[in-house]
Design a protein around this motif. Sequence first.
Motif, PDB file in Angstrom:
ATOM      1  N   PRO A 234       5.640   7.876  -6.121  1.00 18.03           N
ATOM      2  CA  PRO A 234       5.988   7.833  -4.688  1.00 18.03           C
ATOM      3  C   PRO A 234       7.444   8.233  -4.469  1.00 18.03           C
ATOM      4  CG  PRO A 234       4.830   5.852  -5.359  1.00 18.03           C
ATOM      5  CD  PRO A 234       5.143   6.607  -6.607  1.00 18.03           C
ATOM      6  N   ARG A 235       7.704   8.820  -3.340  1.00 22.00           N
ATOM      7  CA  ARG A 235       9.052   9.323  -3.047  1.00 22.00           C
ATOM      8  C   ARG A 235       9.880   8.381  -2.172  1.00 22.00           C
ATOM      9  NH1 ARG A 235       9.214  12.616  -7.086  1.00 22.00           N
ATOM     10  NH2 ARG A 235       7.645  14.209  -7.022  1.00 22.00           N
ATOM     11  N   ASP A 236       9.239   7.322  -1.674  1.00 20.38           N
ATOM     12  CA  ASP A 236       9.979   6.362  -0.847  1.00 20.38           C
ATOM     13  C   ASP A 236      10.000   5.006  -1.547  1.00 20.38           C
ATOM     14  OD1 ASP A 236       7.244   5.934  -0.489  1.00 20.38           O
ATOM     15  OD2 ASP A 236       7.557   5.038   1.485  1.00 20.38           O
ATOM     16  N   ILE A 237      10.950   4.170  -1.177  1.00 20.96           N
ATOM     17  CA  ILE A 237      11.145   2.881  -1.846  1.00 20.96           C
ATOM     18  C   ILE A 237       9.957   1.951  -1.640  1.00 20.96           C
ATOM     19  CG2 ILE A 237      12.394   1.713   0.010  1.00 20.96           C
ATOM     20  CD1 ILE A 237      13.871   1.407  -3.312  1.00 20.96           C
ATOM     21  N   ALA A 238       9.318   2.028  -0.476  1.00 15.98           N
ATOM     22  CA  ALA A 238       8.189   1.140  -0.184  1.00 15.98           C
ATOM     23  C   ALA A 238       7.006   1.446  -1.101  1.00 15.98           C
ATOM     24  CB  ALA A 238       7.772   1.279   1.273  1.00 15.98           C
ATOM     25  N   GLY A 239       6.786   2.679  -1.426  1.00 15.61           N
ATOM     26  CA  GLY A 239       5.701   3.039  -2.331  1.00 15.61           C
ATOM     27  C   GLY A 239       6.101   2.944  -3.787  1.00 15.61           C
ATOM     28  N   LEU A 240       7.379   3.201  -4.063  1.00 18.96           N
ATOM     29  CA  LEU A 240       7.860   3.212  -5.443  1.00 18.96           C
ATOM     30  C   LEU A 240       7.890   1.808  -6.051  1.00 18.96           C
ATOM     31  CD1 LEU A 240       8.919   5.013  -7.713  1.00 18.96           C
ATOM     32  CD2 LEU A 240      11.228   4.640  -6.824  1.00 18.96           C
ATOM     33  N   ARG A 241       8.254   0.805  -5.264  1.00 20.03           N
ATOM     34  CA  ARG A 241       8.369  -0.567  -5.782  1.00 20.03           C
ATOM     35  C   ARG A 241       7.053  -1.044  -6.414  1.00 20.03           C
ATOM     36  NH1 ARG A 241      10.532  -3.128  -1.612  1.00 20.03           N
ATOM     37  NH2 ARG A 241      12.590  -3.266  -2.540  1.00 20.03           N
ATOM     38  N   PRO A 242       5.924  -1.050  -5.688  1.00 20.39           N
ATOM     39  CA  PRO A 242       4.688  -1.521  -6.331  1.00 20.39           C
ATOM     40  C   PRO A 242       4.226  -0.587  -7.460  1.00 20.39           C
ATOM     41  CG  PRO A 242       4.232  -0.791  -4.091  1.00 20.39           C
ATOM     42  CD  PRO A 242       5.717  -0.772  -4.269  1.00 20.39           C
ATOM     43  N   TRP A 243       4.496   0.686  -7.306  1.00 21.79           N
ATOM     44  CA  TRP A 243       4.122   1.646  -8.338  1.00 21.79           C
ATOM     45  C   TRP A 243       4.853   1.323  -9.643  1.00 21.79           C
ATOM     46  CZ3 TRP A 243       6.326   5.644 -11.230  1.00 21.79           C
ATOM     47  CH2 TRP A 243       5.443   6.592 -11.754  1.00 21.79           C
ATOM     48  N   MET A 244       6.143   1.046  -9.548  1.00 22.90           N
ATOM     49  CA  MET A 244       6.938   0.709 -10.732  1.00 22.90           C
ATOM     50  C   MET A 244       6.494  -0.626 -11.335  1.00 22.90           C
ATOM     51  SD  MET A 244       8.967   3.080 -11.641  1.00 22.90           S
ATOM     52  CE  MET A 244       9.978   2.175 -12.797  1.00 22.90           C
ATOM     53  N   PHE A 245       6.142  -1.586 -10.498  1.00 21.04           N
ATOM     54  CA  PHE A 245       5.645  -2.859 -11.015  1.00 21.04           C
ATOM     55  C   PHE A 245       4.356  -2.633 -11.812  1.00 21.04           C
ATOM     56  CE2 PHE A 245       7.744  -5.690  -7.544  1.00 21.04           C
ATOM     57  CZ  PHE A 245       8.968  -5.542  -8.170  1.00 21.04           C
ATOM     58  N   ARG A 246       3.485  -1.758 -11.319  1.00 22.40           N
ATOM     59  CA  ARG A 246       2.251  -1.448 -12.048  1.00 22.40           C
ATOM     60  C   ARG A 246       2.567  -0.763 -13.374  1.00 22.40           C
ATOM     61  NH1 ARG A 246       0.359  -0.044  -7.036  1.00 22.40           N
ATOM     62  NH2 ARG A 246       0.663   2.165  -7.468  1.00 22.40           N
ATOM     63  N   VAL A 247       3.539   0.142 -13.355  1.00 22.43           N
ATOM     64  CA  VAL A 247       3.932   0.830 -14.593  1.00 22.43           C
ATOM     65  C   VAL A 247       4.424  -0.197 -15.616  1.00 22.43           C
ATOM     66  CG1 VAL A 247       5.604   2.427 -15.628  1.00 22.43           C
ATOM     67  CG2 VAL A 247       4.433   3.053 -13.505  1.00 22.43           C
ATOM     68  N   ILE A 248       5.276  -1.104 -15.175  1.00 26.05           N
ATOM     69  CA  ILE A 248       5.796  -2.139 -16.080  1.00 26.05           C
ATOM     70  C   ILE A 248       4.651  -2.998 -16.606  1.00 26.05           C
ATOM     71  CG2 ILE A 248       7.138  -4.287 -16.148  1.00 26.05           C
ATOM     72  CD1 ILE A 248       9.209  -2.878 -14.362  1.00 26.05           C
ATOM     73  N   ARG A 249       3.777  -3.409 -15.736  1.00 22.31           N
ATOM     74  CA  ARG A 249       2.644  -4.252 -16.136  1.00 22.31           C
ATOM     75  C   ARG A 249       1.748  -3.516 -17.132  1.00 22.31           C
ATOM     76  NH1 ARG A 249      -2.637  -5.444 -14.471  1.00 22.31           N
ATOM     77  NH2 ARG A 249      -3.140  -7.642 -14.618  1.00 22.31           N
ATOM     78  N   ASN A 250       1.436  -2.267 -16.858  1.00 23.03           N
ATOM     79  CA  ASN A 250       0.575  -1.500 -17.753  1.00 23.03           C
ATOM     80  C   ASN A 250       1.235  -1.273 -19.112  1.00 23.03           C
ATOM     81  OD1 ASN A 250      -1.388  -1.381 -15.790  1.00 23.03           O
ATOM     82  ND2 ASN A 250      -0.832   0.659 -15.105  1.00 23.03           N
ATOM     83  N   LEU A 251       2.518  -0.947 -19.114  1.00 23.05           N
ATOM     84  CA  LEU A 251       3.222  -0.762 -20.384  1.00 23.05           C
ATOM     85  C   LEU A 251       3.232  -2.059 -21.196  1.00 23.05           C
ATOM     86  CD1 LEU A 251       6.278   1.417 -19.283  1.00 23.05           C
ATOM     87  CD2 LEU A 251       4.433   2.105 -20.832  1.00 23.05           C
ATOM     88  N   HIS A 252       3.457  -3.156 -20.513  1.00 23.22           N
ATOM     89  CA  HIS A 252       3.472  -4.464 -21.182  1.00 23.22           C
ATOM     90  C   HIS A 252       2.094  -4.779 -21.769  1.00 23.22           C
ATOM     91  CE1 HIS A 252       4.542  -8.551 -22.107  1.00 23.22           C
ATOM     92  NE2 HIS A 252       3.549  -8.999 -21.356  1.00 23.22           N
ATOM     93  N   ASN A 253       1.043  -4.579 -20.992  1.00 18.79           N
ATOM     94  CA  ASN A 253      -0.318  -4.847 -21.475  1.00 18.79           C
ATOM     95  C   ASN A 253      -0.685  -3.932 -22.639  1.00 18.79           C
ATOM     96  OD1 ASN A 253      -0.692  -6.903 -19.673  1.00 18.79           O
ATOM     97  ND2 ASN A 253      -1.754  -5.645 -18.171  1.00 18.79           N
ATOM     98  N   ASP A 254      -0.272  -2.670 -22.563  1.00 18.73           N
ATOM     99  CA  ASP A 254      -0.514  -1.744 -23.670  1.00 18.73           C
ATOM    100  C   ASP A 254       0.154  -2.241 -24.948  1.00 18.73           C
ATOM    101  OD1 ASP A 254      -1.972  -0.092 -22.017  1.00 18.73           O
ATOM    102  OD2 ASP A 254      -0.395   1.422 -21.798  1.00 18.73           O
ATOM    103  N   GLU A 255       1.368  -2.718 -24.821  1.00 18.23           N
ATOM    104  CA  GLU A 255       2.099  -3.213 -25.982  1.00 18.23           C
ATOM    105  C   GLU A 255       1.434  -4.465 -26.551  1.00 18.23           C
ATOM    106  OE1 GLU A 255       4.681  -2.845 -28.982  1.00 18.23           O
ATOM    107  OE2 GLU A 255       4.456  -1.418 -27.354  1.00 18.23           O
ATOM    108  N   LEU A 256       0.970  -5.347 -25.685  1.00 17.84           N
ATOM    109  CA  LEU A 256       0.267  -6.540 -26.158  1.00 17.84           C
ATOM    110  C   LEU A 256      -0.994  -6.156 -26.923  1.00 17.84           C
ATOM    111  CD1 LEU A 256       0.512  -8.956 -23.079  1.00 17.84           C
ATOM    112  CD2 LEU A 256       1.774  -9.088 -25.240  1.00 17.84           C
ATOM    113  N   ARG A 257      -1.744  -5.192 -26.389  1.00 22.53           N
ATOM    114  CA  ARG A 257      -2.963  -4.728 -27.069  1.00 22.53           C
ATOM    115  C   ARG A 257      -2.629  -4.123 -28.431  1.00 22.53           C
ATOM    116  NH1 ARG A 257      -5.133  -3.615 -22.019  1.00 22.53           N
ATOM    117  NH2 ARG A 257      -4.081  -1.622 -21.867  1.00 22.53           N
TER     118      ARG A 257
END
Length: 169
Positions: free
Chosen positions: A46-69
Amino acid sequence: MAPEQLLLTLLPELRAYALSICRKSDEVDDLVQDSIERALRSTTRPRDIAGLRPWMFRVIRNLHNDELRKNCVRREYFAREERLSDVSYAGRDNESDMQMRMLFQQLPPDMREILFLIDIMELKYREVAEILDVPTGTVMSRISRARKALRDLVEGCERPENTGRPKAR
């Protein structure tokens, strides 16, 4: 605002979120750094802060879950290698493997297929979704049901009073 500026603005929130989901504080900076790297390489962010914030949280969550797996798979691999190298476990491990194969064969074909693709071949949910031509969410629910069914079969065999029937719920 430039993507780098947007990410700098979000940095404290990203670190706080990463800290809330990580067990070790030394993983936080790596997780945030990896997520920012992903964001900068992505052409679909996303190019705006409102869309980027949840997108980045999902990226962090997915990276974390991948590492746990990954860590879970590594632990299982090394534990299995240790058991295989220990002569005292050799006979029991073969018996256990044979029993697991027999239980696996008792599952319906669709459950065997999903377990094979994800847990044995270690494909990603997205890849399995493409193979089966179904949404990723469907893959996730199918693997959950298949794992539960296999777990129920294993627990049924481990009970000393096993009657050969699945346990009542």
